[in-house]
Design a protein around this motif. Structure first.
Motif, PDB file in Angstrom:
ATOM      1  N   MET A 113       0.826  -1.212   0.000  1.00  0.00           N
ATOM      2  CA  MET A 113       0.000   0.000   0.000  1.00  0.00           C
ATOM      3  C   MET A 113       0.858   1.259   0.000  1.00  0.00           C
ATOM      4  O   MET A 113       0.509   2.275  -0.595  1.00  0.00           O
ATOM      5  N   TRP A 114       1.990   1.185   0.711  1.00  0.00           N
ATOM      6  CA  TRP A 114       2.906   2.325   0.746  1.00  0.00           C
ATOM      7  C   TRP A 114       3.470   2.601  -0.638  1.00  0.00           C
ATOM      8  O   TRP A 114       3.617   3.755  -1.055  1.00  0.00           O
ATOM      9  N   GLY A 115       3.764   1.534  -1.349  1.00  0.00           N
ATOM     10  CA  GLY A 115       4.271   1.694  -2.713  1.00  0.00           C
ATOM     11  C   GLY A 115       3.246   2.364  -3.614  1.00  0.00           C
ATOM     12  O   GLY A 115       3.589   3.211  -4.453  1.00  0.00           O
ATOM     13  N   TYR A 116       1.970   1.996  -3.431  1.00  0.00           N
ATOM     14  CA  TYR A 116       0.923   2.614  -4.245  1.00  0.00           C
ATOM     15  C   TYR A 116       0.745   4.088  -3.881  1.00  0.00           C
ATOM     16  O   TYR A 116       0.495   4.930  -4.753  1.00  0.00           O
ATOM     17  N   PHE A 117       0.890   4.398  -2.590  1.00  0.00           N
ATOM     18  CA  PHE A 117       0.791   5.807  -2.165  1.00  0.00           C
ATOM     19  C   PHE A 117       1.888   6.624  -2.837  1.00  0.00           C
ATOM     20  O   PHE A 117       1.635   7.732  -3.344  1.00  0.00           O
ATOM     21  N   LYS A 118       3.123   6.101  -2.847  1.00  0.00           N
ATOM     22  CA  LYS A 118       4.228   6.841  -3.476  1.00  0.00           C
ATOM     23  C   LYS A 118       3.986   7.010  -4.969  1.00  0.00           C
ATOM     24  O   LYS A 118       4.296   8.071  -5.548  1.00  0.00           O
ATOM     25  N   PHE A 119       3.399   6.004  -5.581  1.00  0.00           N
ATOM     26  CA  PHE A 119       3.083   6.089  -7.005  1.00  0.00           C
ATOM     27  C   PHE A 119       2.047   7.187  -7.256  1.00  0.00           C
ATOM     28  O   PHE A 119       2.200   8.016  -8.164  1.00  0.00           O
ATOM     29  N   GLU A 120       0.994   7.212  -6.446  1.00  0.00           N
ATOM     30  CA  GLU A 120      -0.066   8.209  -6.622  1.00  0.00           C
ATOM     31  C   GLU A 120       0.437   9.627  -6.357  1.00  0.00           C
ATOM     32  O   GLU A 120       0.084  10.566  -7.068  1.00  0.00           O
ATOM     33  N   PRO A 174      -1.271  -5.116  -6.207  1.00  0.00           N
ATOM     34  CA  PRO A 174      -2.359  -6.043  -5.839  1.00  0.00           C
ATOM     35  C   PRO A 174      -3.099  -5.595  -4.575  1.00  0.00           C
ATOM     36  O   PRO A 174      -2.988  -6.209  -3.510  1.00  0.00           O
ATOM     37  N   ILE A 175      -3.854  -4.509  -4.670  1.00  0.00           N
ATOM     38  CA  ILE A 175      -4.645  -4.049  -3.536  1.00  0.00           C
ATOM     39  C   ILE A 175      -6.085  -3.829  -3.999  1.00  0.00           C
ATOM     40  O   ILE A 175      -6.349  -3.610  -5.184  1.00  0.00           O
ATOM     41  N   ALA A 176      -6.997  -3.888  -3.050  1.00  0.00           N
ATOM     42  CA  ALA A 176      -8.425  -3.758  -3.356  1.00  0.00           C
ATOM     43  C   ALA A 176      -8.750  -2.338  -3.817  1.00  0.00           C
ATOM     44  O   ALA A 176      -8.046  -1.376  -3.478  1.00  0.00           O
ATOM     45  N   ASP A 177      -9.827  -2.236  -4.579  1.00  0.00           N
ATOM     46  CA  ASP A 177     -10.221  -0.933  -5.099  1.00  0.00           C
ATOM     47  C   ASP A 177     -10.511   0.079  -3.994  1.00  0.00           C
ATOM     48  O   ASP A 177     -10.184   1.264  -4.117  1.00  0.00           O
ATOM     49  N   TRP A 178     -11.140  -0.363  -2.916  1.00  0.00           N
ATOM     50  CA  TRP A 178     -11.484   0.583  -1.857  1.00  0.00           C
ATOM     51  C   TRP A 178     -10.230   1.147  -1.206  1.00  0.00           C
ATOM     52  O   TRP A 178     -10.198   2.314  -0.780  1.00  0.00           O
ATOM     53  N   LYS A 179      -9.162   0.338  -1.158  1.00  0.00           N
ATOM     54  CA  LYS A 179      -7.896   0.852  -0.619  1.00  0.00           C
ATOM     55  C   LYS A 179      -7.271   1.854  -1.583  1.00  0.00           C
ATOM     56  O   LYS A 179      -6.703   2.874  -1.161  1.00  0.00           O
ATOM     57  N   ARG A 180      -7.386   1.576  -2.881  1.00  0.00           N
ATOM     58  CA  ARG A 180      -6.893   2.530  -3.878  1.00  0.00           C
ATOM     59  C   ARG A 180      -7.598   3.885  -3.714  1.00  0.00           C
ATOM     60  O   ARG A 180      -6.970   4.941  -3.767  1.00  0.00           O
ATOM     61  N   LEU A 181      -8.908   3.830  -3.517  1.00  0.00           N
ATOM     62  CA  LEU A 181      -9.685   5.062  -3.399  1.00  0.00           C
ATOM     63  C   LEU A 181      -9.318   5.838  -2.126  1.00  0.00           C
ATOM     64  O   LEU A 181      -9.261   7.073  -2.137  1.00  0.00           O
ATOM     65  N   LEU A 182      -9.074   5.123  -1.036  1.00  0.00           N
ATOM     66  CA  LEU A 182      -8.643   5.803   0.190  1.00  0.00           C
ATOM     67  C   LEU A 182      -7.303   6.496  -0.017  1.00  0.00           C
ATOM     68  O   LEU A 182      -7.090   7.631   0.439  1.00  0.00           O
ATOM     69  N   VAL A 183      -6.395   5.817  -0.699  1.00  0.00           N
ATOM     70  CA  VAL A 183      -5.091   6.426  -0.996  1.00  0.00           C
ATOM     71  C   VAL A 183      -5.276   7.662  -1.866  1.00  0.00           C
ATOM     72  O   VAL A 183      -4.654   8.708  -1.640  1.00  0.00           O
ATOM     73  N   LYS A 184      -6.128   7.555  -2.863  1.00  0.00           N
ATOM     74  CA  LYS A 184      -6.382   8.702  -3.743  1.00  0.00           C
ATOM     75  C   LYS A 184      -6.963   9.878  -2.947  1.00  0.00           C
ATOM     76  O   LYS A 184      -6.627  11.044  -3.197  1.00  0.00           O
ATOM     77  N   ALA A 185      -7.848   9.585  -2.010  1.00  0.00           N
ATOM     78  CA  ALA A 185      -8.431  10.646  -1.176  1.00  0.00           C
ATOM     79  C   ALA A 185      -7.356  11.334  -0.345  1.00  0.00           C
ATOM     80  O   ALA A 185      -7.329  12.567  -0.238  1.00  0.00           O
TER      81      ALA A 185
END
Length: 403
Positions: free
Chosen positions: A1-8, A218-229
């Motif tokens: 999840m941290w990796g996805y946050f850095k990407f976003e 490989p993370i759930a969509d709802w986690k992606r949306l929280l990161v985006k928020a």
């Protein structure tokens, strides 16, 4: 999840559109600081020549009437004599204070001048406020002047007892903090919220440009949306950096002021619902309350963008819907509407944050019920509802972020 946050976060701050928004806001802030702020011409200002001209004209009239039988003249002559006898001593004190450079003495005389002038002028066909109130774009000129005079009375009354050095810039609200106060009562909330919308409008739809990369997280969509928020809120809060650059420039020109400067608050619902009563809070508290409301609005806008991006997947449609949310108040705004409608229950009533905190909207809508803390609760509840709906919708296979 941290990796996805850095990407976003990297995507957010390398997005050309977002960089353009920050650049444009920075340019606007600097332009305002160097061009518009110095040209600010308040209706109520410290104008020695105007005070002197008014004082001398009235004094000459009083001298000409001295010792005469006023019963021989029109009744308005006697009224003018009685009125000017009350007002002219205050103008004389103001002139003397300016000659002596005693600004606290000037504040004391000026506070009384505004109070007595307002009491004699409001709804009086024989007297009028400053003619600059009576312009085409002011539908309720006399009411606005009435409000402004009582506001000035409260400000100057507070200046009598301050510990800091007074300046003409403070009296005319030109200092950096007072400029920010004026802007928060004007267009700045709309600018910040529209900029927030522009920054986040594509935060979901942009994923269609690189689906293969995103499938590598490989993370759930709802986690992606929280990161985006979180990313969207972080970026939106940083919109204040260009604003503060402009405010700092203004501070070097006209002084920064301090956080104890008074901000009058209309006391419609504070003192027995008696119109014309003001209390005051410090400008530091005023700014804090405005920032809290704006932060809540940012969260609402980001949540709305996330939800509508999933449902509609069209940026222009998303923008129209959120703009309707931001400008929703315009559809029912009118003087005294609060007497008939429960406008305090609509989240859209709280977009003009400076006017909400200062309670000008209470005066304009004619209601004691608008309050920034109520607005904060409504906005946070709205944001929570939008977020919950977004997370629920994201669990449906029909609305998957990446197909």
């Amino acid at each position: 999840m941290w990796g996805y946050f850095k990407f976003e976060i990297k995507q957010f701050f390398t997005n050309k559109k977002n960089l353009a928004v920050f650049a444009l806001l920075t340019f606007a802030a600097i332009f305002y600081a160097f061009k518009l702020a110095p040209a600010y011409d308040p209706i109520e200002k410290v104008d020695y020549d105007e005070i002197e001209a008014r004082y001398l004209t009235r004094e000459e009239f009083l001298d000409s009437m001295f010792g005469k039988n006023l019963w021989e003249y029109h009744p308005t002559v006697g009224y003018a004599v009685d009125t000017y006898k009350v007002l002219n001593p205050f103008d004389k004190q103001r002139l003397e204070a300016l000659d002596e450079g005693d600004l606290q003495k000037y504040a004391a005389a000026t506070s009384q001048w505004y109070f007595v002038t307002n009491m004699n002028t409001y709804r009086n066909d024989l007297l009028a406020y400053n003619p600059r109130y009576y312009t085409e774009d002011r539908r309720f000129a006399e009411e606005e002047a009435y409000f402004a005079y009582f506001e000035q009375f409260q400000r100057y009354d507070s200046y009598e007892r301050v510990w800091y050095e007074l300046t003409i810039e403070i009296f005319e609200q030109r200092t950096a903090l007072q400029t920010l106060e004026r802007l928060l009562k004007g267009p700045l909330p709309y600018i910040i919220l529209i900029a927030t919308l522009l920054l986040t409008i594509d935060i979901v739809t942009k994923d269609r440009l690189h689906p293969s990369i995103l499938k590598g997280f490989p993370i759930a969509d709802w986690k992606r949306l929280l990161v985006k928020a979180i990313v969207g809120l972080t970026g939106s809060v940083l919109l204040w950096i260009p604003i503060f650059v402009g405010i700092i420039i203004i501070g070097f020109q006209f002084g920064f002021g301090n956080f104890d400067l008074p901000t009058p608050v209309f006391g419609y619902d504070m003192i027995a619902q008696n119109e014309g009563k003001f209390v005051y809070m410090s400008i530091g508290m005023f700014l804090l309350r405005c920032f809290l409301l704006l932060a809540a609005w940012m969260l609402v806008i980001i949540s709305a963008v996330l939800l509508f991006s999933i449902l509609f997947r069209q940026e222009m449609l998303n923008m129209v819907v959120v703009l309707l949310l931001i400008f929703g108040e315009r559809f029912y705004t009118s003087r005294s509407i609060g007497y008939f409608w429960d406008v305090q229950n609509y989240p859209t009533s709280y977009v003009q944050v400076g006017k909400i905190v200062s309670k000008y909207q209470n005066f304009y809508f004619t209601t004691p019920k608008l309050h920034d803390m109520l607005g904060l609760k409504l906005l946070l509840i709205t944001a929570v509802i939008l977020i919950v709906l977004t997370l629920v919708v994201s669990l449906s296979k029909r609305f998957k972020l990446i197909k």
